[in-house]
Write a protein that holds these residues in place. Structure first.
Motif, PDB file in Angstrom:
ATOM      1  N   UNK A 182     -19.795   4.182  -2.065  1.00  8.13           N
ATOM      2  CA  UNK A 182     -21.016   4.548  -1.677  1.00  8.13           C
ATOM      3  C   UNK A 182     -21.144   5.397   0.192  1.00  8.13           C
ATOM      4  N   UNK A 183     -20.220   4.763   0.742  1.00  3.76           N
ATOM      5  CA  UNK A 183     -20.538   4.835   2.483  1.00  3.76           C
ATOM      6  C   UNK A 183     -19.516   4.740   2.968  1.00  3.76           C
ATOM      7  N   UNK A 184     -18.328   5.071   2.310  1.00  2.00           N
ATOM      8  CA  UNK A 184     -17.419   5.641   2.827  1.00  2.00           C
ATOM      9  C   UNK A 184     -16.667   4.676   3.702  1.00  2.00           C
ATOM     10  N   UNK A 185     -17.192   3.447   4.348  1.00  3.63           N
ATOM     11  CA  UNK A 185     -16.816   2.143   4.766  1.00  3.63           C
ATOM     12  C   UNK A 185     -15.317   1.618   4.340  1.00  3.63           C
ATOM     13  N   UNK A 186     -14.944   1.068   5.103  1.00  3.50           N
ATOM     14  CA  UNK A 186     -13.430   0.025   4.251  1.00  3.50           C
ATOM     15  C   UNK A 186     -14.610  -1.622   3.674  1.00  3.50           C
ATOM     16  N   UNK A 187     -14.371  -2.409   3.474  1.00  2.00           N
ATOM     17  CA  UNK A 187     -14.179  -4.302   3.168  1.00  2.00           C
ATOM     18  C   UNK A 187     -14.341  -4.240   4.864  1.00  2.00           C
ATOM     19  N   UNK A 188     -13.774  -4.004   5.385  1.00  3.57           N
ATOM     20  CA  UNK A 188     -13.772  -4.487   7.143  1.00  3.57           C
ATOM     21  C   UNK A 188     -15.031  -4.163   7.842  1.00  3.57           C
ATOM     22  N   UNK A 189     -14.466  -2.906   7.793  1.00  2.30           N
ATOM     23  CA  UNK A 189     -16.414  -2.096   7.852  1.00  2.30           C
ATOM     24  C   UNK A 189     -17.259  -2.666   7.881  1.00  2.30           C
TER      25      UNK A 189
END
Length: 66
Positions: free
Chosen positions: A23-30
């Motif tokens: 959805x937002x293209x962030x990594x899990x850590x981000x």
């Protein structure tokens, strides 16, 4: 007072096999660290998001940093 940078979450929360939210293209850590990031860190994440989104639309155009 510092500027407020809103979360890029679009409420489509699912991580792909590379640990990137579809959805937002962030990594899990981000995603997990967003609330603890300062504005410079958030701006870096937003740049990473833009690059990942571009690469998802144009896979043949991946950068050398990918």
């Amino acid at each position: 007072m510092s500027e407020h940078i809103s979360s890029p979450c679009v409420s489509i929360c699912a991580l792909d096999d590379k640990d990137i939210c579809v959805g937002c293209f962030r990594s899990g850590v981000e995603i997990s660290q967003w609330g603890r990031m300062n504005n410079e860190q958030k701006k870096t994440v937003l740049k990473n998001i833009a690059q990942r989104e571009y690469e998802s639309m144009y896979p043949a155009h991946k950068t050398l940093t990918s």
